[in-house]
Design a protein around this motif. Structure first.
Motif, PDB file in Angstrom:
ATOM      1  N   UNK A  67    -127.105 -69.692 -22.498  1.00 51.67           N
ATOM      2  CA  UNK A  67    -125.808 -69.130 -22.420  1.00 51.67           C
ATOM      3  C   UNK A  67    -125.369 -69.658 -20.940  1.00 51.67           C
ATOM      4  N   UNK A  68    -124.255 -69.832 -20.758  1.00 48.95           N
ATOM      5  CA  UNK A  68    -123.723 -70.407 -19.681  1.00 48.95           C
ATOM      6  C   UNK A  68    -122.891 -69.169 -18.913  1.00 48.95           C
ATOM      7  N   UNK A 117    -127.367 -64.416 -34.543  1.00 50.22           N
ATOM      8  CA  UNK A 117    -128.709 -63.700 -34.733  1.00 50.22           C
ATOM      9  C   UNK A 117    -129.839 -64.265 -33.585  1.00 50.22           C
ATOM     10  N   UNK A 118    -129.710 -65.186 -33.005  1.00 47.57           N
ATOM     11  CA  UNK A 118    -130.724 -65.582 -31.861  1.00 47.57           C
ATOM     12  C   UNK A 118    -130.465 -64.738 -30.725  1.00 47.57           C
ATOM     13  N   UNK A 127    -129.086 -61.697 -30.737  1.00 46.47           N
ATOM     14  CA  UNK A 127    -129.281 -60.285 -30.970  1.00 46.47           C
ATOM     15  C   UNK A 127    -130.896 -60.167 -31.014  1.00 46.47           C
ATOM     16  N   UNK A 128    -131.717 -61.160 -31.112  1.00 49.84           N
ATOM     17  CA  UNK A 128    -132.987 -61.241 -31.162  1.00 49.84           C
ATOM     18  C   UNK A 128    -133.512 -61.030 -29.891  1.00 49.84           C
ATOM     19  N   UNK A 129    -133.126 -62.011 -29.226  1.00 52.05           N
ATOM     20  CA  UNK A 129    -133.249 -62.124 -27.647  1.00 52.05           C
ATOM     21  C   UNK A 129    -132.943 -60.976 -26.998  1.00 52.05           C
ATOM     22  N   UNK A 130    -132.278 -60.081 -27.422  1.00 54.63           N
ATOM     23  CA  UNK A 130    -131.874 -58.990 -26.860  1.00 54.63           C
ATOM     24  C   UNK A 130    -132.442 -57.783 -26.971  1.00 54.63           C
ATOM     25  N   UNK A 131    -133.296 -57.868 -27.995  1.00 51.18           N
ATOM     26  CA  UNK A 131    -134.261 -56.623 -28.449  1.00 51.18           C
ATOM     27  C   UNK A 131    -135.475 -56.593 -27.783  1.00 51.18           C
ATOM     28  N   UNK A 132    -135.690 -55.348 -27.124  1.00 52.42           N
ATOM     29  CA  UNK A 132    -136.834 -55.250 -26.158  1.00 52.42           C
ATOM     30  C   UNK A 132    -136.005 -55.435 -24.701  1.00 52.42           C
ATOM     31  N   UNK A 133    -134.867 -55.990 -24.533  1.00 52.32           N
ATOM     32  CA  UNK A 133    -134.332 -56.117 -23.276  1.00 52.32           C
ATOM     33  C   UNK A 133    -133.175 -54.922 -23.001  1.00 52.32           C
ATOM     34  N   UNK A 134    -132.676 -54.675 -24.190  1.00 47.88           N
ATOM     35  CA  UNK A 134    -131.636 -53.785 -24.257  1.00 47.88           C
ATOM     36  C   UNK A 134    -131.951 -52.467 -25.187  1.00 47.88           C
ATOM     37  N   UNK A 176    -121.246 -57.180 -31.706  1.00 44.46           N
ATOM     38  CA  UNK A 176    -120.252 -58.146 -31.987  1.00 44.46           C
ATOM     39  C   UNK A 176    -120.248 -59.298 -31.031  1.00 44.46           C
ATOM     40  N   UNK A 177    -120.388 -60.644 -31.500  1.00 47.16           N
ATOM     41  CA  UNK A 177    -120.621 -61.817 -30.295  1.00 47.16           C
ATOM     42  C   UNK A 177    -119.462 -62.828 -31.025  1.00 47.16           C
ATOM     43  N   UNK A 178    -118.389 -63.107 -30.127  1.00 46.33           N
ATOM     44  CA  UNK A 178    -117.554 -64.226 -30.247  1.00 46.33           C
ATOM     45  C   UNK A 178    -117.854 -65.411 -29.334  1.00 46.33           C
ATOM     46  N   UNK A 179    -118.269 -66.615 -29.981  1.00 47.56           N
ATOM     47  CA  UNK A 179    -118.349 -67.806 -29.131  1.00 47.56           C
ATOM     48  C   UNK A 179    -116.963 -68.319 -28.765  1.00 47.56           C
ATOM     49  N   UNK A 180    -117.039 -68.908 -27.365  1.00 46.94           N
ATOM     50  CA  UNK A 180    -115.607 -69.199 -26.922  1.00 46.94           C
ATOM     51  C   UNK A 180    -115.906 -70.500 -25.907  1.00 46.94           C
TER      52      UNK A 180
END
Length: 496
Positions: free
Chosen positions: A413-414, A445-446, A448-455, A463-467
Motif C-alpha cells: 500500500x502506497x 481479501x489480502x 482484510x486478512x492483514x487488518x485482522x488482529x490489527x483492528x 468496503x475497499x476501492x482501489x484507485x
C-alpha cells in the motif's frame, strides 16, 4: 509589533542580504524588496486604496506577490489571497466577499479573471509595473492591530470562510517558527506552497524575521526543489502528501545530495513510512506538525531524527495555550480523546462577514479547532482525527486515521484514505480508498486478512476501492479531499 515593523527592522539589520529569490533568477535584497514594496504601496494609494481597505491577489508564488504582501502591511491594507485552483465563480465569491478595491493578477491566471467581476480595478503582477510608481514621501500607516491577511479556508461545507489574521498575530506566528525551528540568516525556505495558504505565508514572515532567504516556485514540481537544495542553499521546507514521494523518489533517482536540507516539516501520520525512513536515512530531520489556519501553523510539533519512528506525539508550541476538552468543556483525561481548543495572540480575529461561524468556534475565549487529540502522561498531545471525520458504525466510534495507519502499513500500500459511507444495517460503514505501490498485488481479501488482529472487527474496512494515486482529489496543500471521496456512489463490488 506587526508585520510592517518586523520587515522594517529586518531591512535595517539585513539590508544587503538576499531576501527573496525566484527559480528564474530574480534576486532582491532586503533593501531592494523594501523599495519595491514602497512603490507598490504608492501604486495602491494612487488607485484609491487606503488603510482598512482590502486588495486581492491571484498569482503563483513570485517576488511580485511578496512585494504586494509587504506593501499592504506598510499601509494597513488587508491582503486577500485567492486560491489559484478556484473556478471563476469561487474566485468571484471571495473577491466580492472581501469587497476588494484592487486585484493583482499574474498572466497564468488571466483567463480566470474573465469570470471575476467583483473588483473595481486590476493590476498585472509584473516587476516593471510594480516598480513604476515613485514612492517619495510615502507615509506608512499600518498598525499591529490591522488585519494583515484574509486566508480563505477550504470550505468542505458551503462557501469558503475568510480567516482574518492581524499583523500582530502574523508576527507572533513568525516568531513561533523562528524560535521552534532555530531559524537563522543562513537558512533558505523552499516556498513551493502557495502564499494564499498559511503554509506559505507564515514561513515568509519567519524568513524575514530571521534574515533568511525565501525561494519562490511558481509550480509544485520536484525537479526545481531538488536543484534548489543542491545548488541554491535550500535548507528547510514542507513535505506534504503528493510532493513528498515525488521529491524523495526524484532525489534518489538523481543521486542528489540533500545534505543542505536541515529539516522538513509535515504531517507524520500522512507520510508513508518508507518515505519518512528515506528522509531520515539521508540525515534530514522531520518535524511532525499539528496546526490550522485559524490559530497557527504550529500548535504542536515534534522533531524526529531516527528511522523507524512511528509515534506521533507532539508538544504544544510556545505562546499558545492548548487544552483538550470533553463536549461539556471539562478537561479530558490522559489518553482520552477530546477536542483541541487554543487561546493566544496568534489566533485569528474571526471569520470575515460570518458572525455566526465566528461565534460557533469561539467559546469562553477559546478557539475550538474541530480536531480530536489525546494528551499523554508527559504533556504531549497525539492527533486522533478531525471531529467531523468521525465514523459512527453500529453505535461504535471509528477514527479514520487509526484505520489508515493499519491499512497503510501493508507493504503493497502506497496511500490510503478512509471515509464513512451509508449502510442500511449499521448506519455507516468503513470504506478505504487504497493506492497500491508499483508492483503491488494485494487484493481486498489480502488487505482484510492483514487488518485482522490489527483492528477491531467494527473498525476493519467493509468496503475497499482501489484507485490510482493521480485520481485522488487533493487540496492545494496536497491533502486528500475526503468529502469528494465520501460522496461517491456506494457499489457492491467494493465490498469485502
Amino acid at each position: 509589533m506587526g508585520i510592517a515593523s518586523v520587515f522594517r527592522q529586518s531591512v535595517a539589520r539585513f539590508g544587503d542580504r538576499v531576501a527573496v529569490e525566484s527559480e528564474d533568477g530574480v534576486r532582491l535584497t532586503y533593501r531592494e524588496l523594501d523599495r519595491l514594496a514602497a512603490g507598490v504601496a504608492a501604486l495602491m494609494l494612487r488607485r484609491g486604496v487606503r488603510r482598512g481597505d482590502r486588495v486581492a491577489v491571484m498569482s503563483d508564488p513570485c517576488p511580485g506577490y511578496v512585494a504586494v504582501n509587504l506593501a499592504a502591511a506598510k499601509l494597513g491594507v488587508t491582503l486577500v489571497g485567492i486560491n489559484t485552483r478556484y473556478t471563476a465563480a469561487d474566485a468571484d465569491y471571495c473577491v466580492r466577499d472581501a469587497d476588494a478595491k484592487l486585484l493583482f493578477f499574474d498572466d497564468a491566471h488571466r483567463d480566470v479573471l474573465d469570470g471575476v467581476t467583483g473588483f473595481a480595478d486590476a493590476v498585472e503582477l509584473t516587476l516593471p509595473t510594480l516598480a513604476a510608481t515613485d514612492a517619495t514621501g510615502l507615509v506608512e500607516t499600518g498598525r499591529p492591530e490591522d488585519i494583515h491577511t484574509i486566508i480563505y479556508t477550504s470550505g468542505t461545507t458551503g462557501k469558503p470562510k475568510g480567516a482574518m489574521i492581524s499583523q500582530s498575530a502574523a508576527a507572533i506566528r513568525a516568531l513561533r517558527l523562528v524560535s521552534s525551528f532555530g531559524l537563522t540568516g543562513a537558512d533558505a525556505f523552499l516556498g513551493w506552497l502557495p502564499l494564499f495558504h498559511t503554509s506559505g505565508e507564515e514561513p515568509l514572515n519567519a524568513t524575514f524575521l530571521s534574515g533568511g532567504r525565501y525561494l519562490t516556485f511558481r509550480r509544485a514540481e520536484p525537479g526545481p526543489l531538488v536543484e534548489a537544495v543542491e545548488h541554491r542553499g535550500g535548507s528547510w521546507t514542507w513535505l506534504l502528501p503528493g510532493m513528498s514521494a515525488q521529491f524523495l523518489d526524484l532525489a534518489a533517482a538523481r543521486g542528489a545530495d540533500l545534505d543542505g536540507l536541515r529539516f522538513a516539516g509535515g504531517y507524520g501520520n500522512l507520510l508513508p513510512g518508507r518515505l519518512l525512513d528515506d528522509l531520515l536515512g539521508r540525515g534530514v530531520a522531520f518535524v511532525d506538525l499539528f496546526g490550522q489556519t485559524e490559530s497557527s501553523l504550529l500548535i504542536a510539533a515534534n522533531r524526529i531524527d531516527t528511522p523507524g519512528t512511528r509515534e506521533w506525539d507532539k508538544y504544544p508550541a510556545p505562546l499558545l495555550d492548548v487544552r483538550i476538552v470533553r463536549p461539556d468543556g471539562t478537561e479530558a483525561g490522559v489518553g482520552e480523546p477530546g477536542e483541541c481548543v487554543v487561546r493566544g495572540p496568534s489566533v485569528m480575529s474571526g471569520y470575515l462577514n460570518q458572525p455566526d461561524a465566528t461565534e460557533e468556534v469561539f467559546r469562553d475565549g477559546w478557539l475550538h479547532t474541530g480536531d480530536l487529540l489525546a494528551r499523554t502522561e508527559d504533556g504531549a498531545v497525539r492527533f486522533v482525527d478531525r471531529k467531523k471525520y468521525l465514523i459512527k458504525t453500529g453505535g461504535e466510534n471509528v477514527y479514520p486515521m487509526e484505520v489508515e495507519l493499519a491499512v497503510g502499513a501493508h507493504p503493497d500500500v502506497a496511500e490510503v484514505c478512509v471515509v464513512g459511507v451509508p449502510d442500511d444495517r449499521w448506519g455507516e460503514t468503513v470504506k478505504a480508498f487504497v493506492v497500491l505501490r508499483p508492483g503491488g498485488v494485494a487484493d481486498r481479501a489480502a488487505l482484510d486478512e492483514y487488518c485482522r488482529g490489527r483492528l477491531a472487527g467494527f473498525k476493519r474496512p467493509r468496503m475497499i476501492e482501489f484507485i490510482d494515486g493521480d485520481a485522488l482529489p487533493r487540496s492545494t496543500t496536497g491533502k486528500v479531499v475526503r468529502a469528494e471521496l465520501g460522496s461517491r456512489p456506494v457499489r457492491e463490488e467494493h465490498r469485502v
